[in-house]
Scaffold this active site. Structure first.
Site, PDB file in Angstrom:
ATOM      1  N   LYS A 163       1.069  -1.277  -0.011  1.00  0.00           N
ATOM      2  CA  LYS A 163      -0.136  -0.007   0.079  1.00  0.00           C
ATOM      3  C   LYS A 163       0.824   1.114  -0.084  1.00  0.00           C
ATOM      4  CE  LYS A 163      -3.531  -2.465  -0.221  1.00  0.00           C
ATOM      5  NZ  LYS A 163      -4.242  -3.493   0.520  1.00  0.00           N
TER       6      LYS A 163
HETATM    7  C1  LIG Z   1      -5.243  -4.556   0.869  1.00  0.00           C
HETATM    8  C2  LIG Z   1      -6.677  -4.455   1.144  1.00  0.00           C
HETATM    9  C3  LIG Z   1      -7.286  -5.033   2.224  1.00  0.00           C
HETATM   10  C4  LIG Z   1      -6.501  -5.842   3.385  1.00  0.00           C
HETATM   11  O1  LIG Z   1      -5.595  -5.387   4.185  1.00  0.00           O
HETATM   12  P1  LIG Z   1      -4.610  -6.149   4.658  1.00  0.00           P
HETATM   13  O2  LIG Z   1      -3.833  -5.310   5.604  1.00  0.00           O
HETATM   14  O3  LIG Z   1      -3.705  -7.087   3.659  1.00  0.00           O
HETATM   15  O4  LIG Z   1      -5.312  -7.426   5.720  1.00  0.00           O
HETATM   16  C5  LIG Z   1      -8.673  -4.847   2.317  1.00  0.00           C
HETATM   17  N1  LIG Z   1      -9.265  -4.190   1.618  1.00  0.00           N
HETATM   18  C6  LIG Z   1      -8.896  -3.569   0.540  1.00  0.00           C
HETATM   19  C7  LIG Z   1      -9.525  -2.959  -0.723  1.00  0.00           C
HETATM   20  C8  LIG Z   1      -7.526  -3.848   0.260  1.00  0.00           C
HETATM   21  O5  LIG Z   1      -6.871  -3.255  -0.948  1.00  0.00           O
END
Ligand SMILES: *Cc1c(COP(=O)(O)O)cnc(C)c1O
Length: 405
Positions: free
Chosen positions: A186
């Site tokens: 992210k």
């Molecule tokens: C990355 C993501 C998640 C989950 O996040 P994690 O930190 O990997 O558990 C949930 N929703 C969306 C839309 C994402 O892109």
């Protein structure tokens, strides 16, 4: 992965602060921790960027959306409208809570549309779990109208849209609660981590308790705290929070570079290929610009484009239509409710047949979409090279698709 491109002394410093006290736990231990509170600081930093009244750092973005739904009162038998294009965590969270996902149509924003939501409403609909995808944002004014008209609860999974906004309001803050992910992929990373945001004190309290076995965190003696609700362990560690804190401080700069890089590529591509368009941003000025989202003229053209990119050895893109994690066409395990155990969803009546969903608009949009991850460390030369590679492949794909007809 813009956040991870920018590791430096700042991340090391924050982590070392924690290691020097040895208190890796976010609560209590006041005497030993030398006033080092990284999870709290991380939350303050997220509040500073988003303007959220309350922020709760947790162990993952998945935990954050799970807790956001629970704290908003979503539970057994509630229908929750969800998009077919999201990271699977959104759907998993709804199912694990004993609620029932109802899939609705997205549009060129890559998010649920107001029209899609309205068509999916039934007498059992309790909430909408809106997902802001690919660094952008949903068309909030029309969506909020539908939410209000039908008196639904809005929860936002802004896992991919931290620091994105719509007309001055940050994603995650349009409804009762929202979530961001700080996983490795992210705009900012904690290694693993997530943050739940809300402007509602009660929702925040419920989330705070829920994510730490119901502890109310009052006083300095963990053994003597009250437990207003049942919860579980979704805590973040101080080490992860330390990394998340240093990374979050970088986000305003990363976002501004991302936006320049995206604009640069878009201009070059659009100037050379008339037939190309981009995903729709309801507020261009709020884009966090983590992805360049190309919309090809058709699914057929997009598939040929992807083949051409692979032939040329150009990487760094996602064709979500065939990707195992983000689009419903590949979610057989979800559609067939394949849990290791018996779950509420196995006994609930589901108003849709998950194996025969009719979502033509979503199929068309995701079929045409190819997203390139924007990198913050790109040089101008690298961007020119990438753009010229993309342009070549686009021209070939468009030409080939025309001559196939
Ligand atoms: C990355 C993501 C998640 C989950 O996040 P994690 O930190 O990997 O558990 C949930 N929703 C969306 C839309 C994402 O892109």
């Amino acid at each position: 992965m813009p956040g991870t491109e920018k590791f430096g002394q700042e991340e090391l410093k924050e982590v070392m602060d924690v290691m020097q006290t040895g208190i890796l736990f976010r609560y209590n231990h006041e005497a030993q921790r030398n006033n080092i509170w990284k999870a709290k600081e991380f939350e303050e930093e997220v509040k500073k960027i988003t303007g959220a009244k309350y922020a709760l750092a947790v162990s993952s973005g998945s935990a954050a959306i799970f807790a956001a739904l629970a704290a908003s009162g979503i539970g057994y038998g509630d229908e929750v409208i969800v998009p077919p294009f999201t990271f699977a965590a959104t759907i998993e969270a709804v199912m694990l809570l004993g609620a029932v996902p109802v899939f609705a149509e997205i549009d060129e924003t890559l998010c649920l549309s107001a029209e899609g939501i309205e068509k999916a409403i039934t007498p059992r609909t309790k909430a909408v779990c809106l997902v802001h995808m690919c660094g952008g944002m949903a068309d909030m004014s029309s969506i909020l109208e539908v939410i209000k008209k039908h008196q639904l609860i809005l929860v936002e999974d802004a896992g991919q849209a931290f620091a994105a906004s719509y007309k001055g309001t940050y994603t995650g803050l349009f409804g009762q609660a929202g979530s961001y992910s700080f996983d490795f992929f992210k705009i900012a990373t904690a290694g693993e981590g997530g943050v739940l945001v809300t402007n509602d004190e009660h929702t925040y309290k419920m989330a705070e308790y829920f994510c730490d076995h119901g502890h109310n965190h009052e006083g300095t003696n963990r053994g003597m705290e009250q437990h207003p609700v049942v919860g579980f362990n979704f805590r973040i560690s101080e080490l992860h929070a330390a990394v998340g804190l240093a990374q979050t401080r970088r986000v305003p700069e990363i976002k501004s570079i991302n936006r320049k890089h995206k604009q640069y590529l878009q201009t070059l591509i659009k100037n050379s290929v008339n037939e190309i368009s981009f995903s729709r941003l309801p507020d261009k000025s709020g884009d966090s610009a983590t992805f360049l989202n190309l919309m090809l003229p058709s699914t057929e053209t997009a598939k040929i484009f992807v083949e051409e990119l692979n032939k040329k050895g150009i990487g760094g893109f996602n064709y979500w239509y065939t990707n195992m994690y983000h689009f419903i066409n590949q979610w057989d395990h979800i559609k067939n409710l394949k849990f290791p155990n018996k779950m509420a969803i196995h006994y609930l009546s589901i108003s849709q047949d998950y194996n025969n969903l009719y979502l033509p608009k979503s199929q068309e949009v995701i079929g045409r979409l190819v997203s390139f991850g924007i990198r913050v460390n790109w040089t101008e030369q690298e961007m020119q090279q990438l753009a010229s590679g993309i342009i070549d492949c686009l021209k070939k794909a468009i030409y080939t698709a025309k001559h196939l007809q």
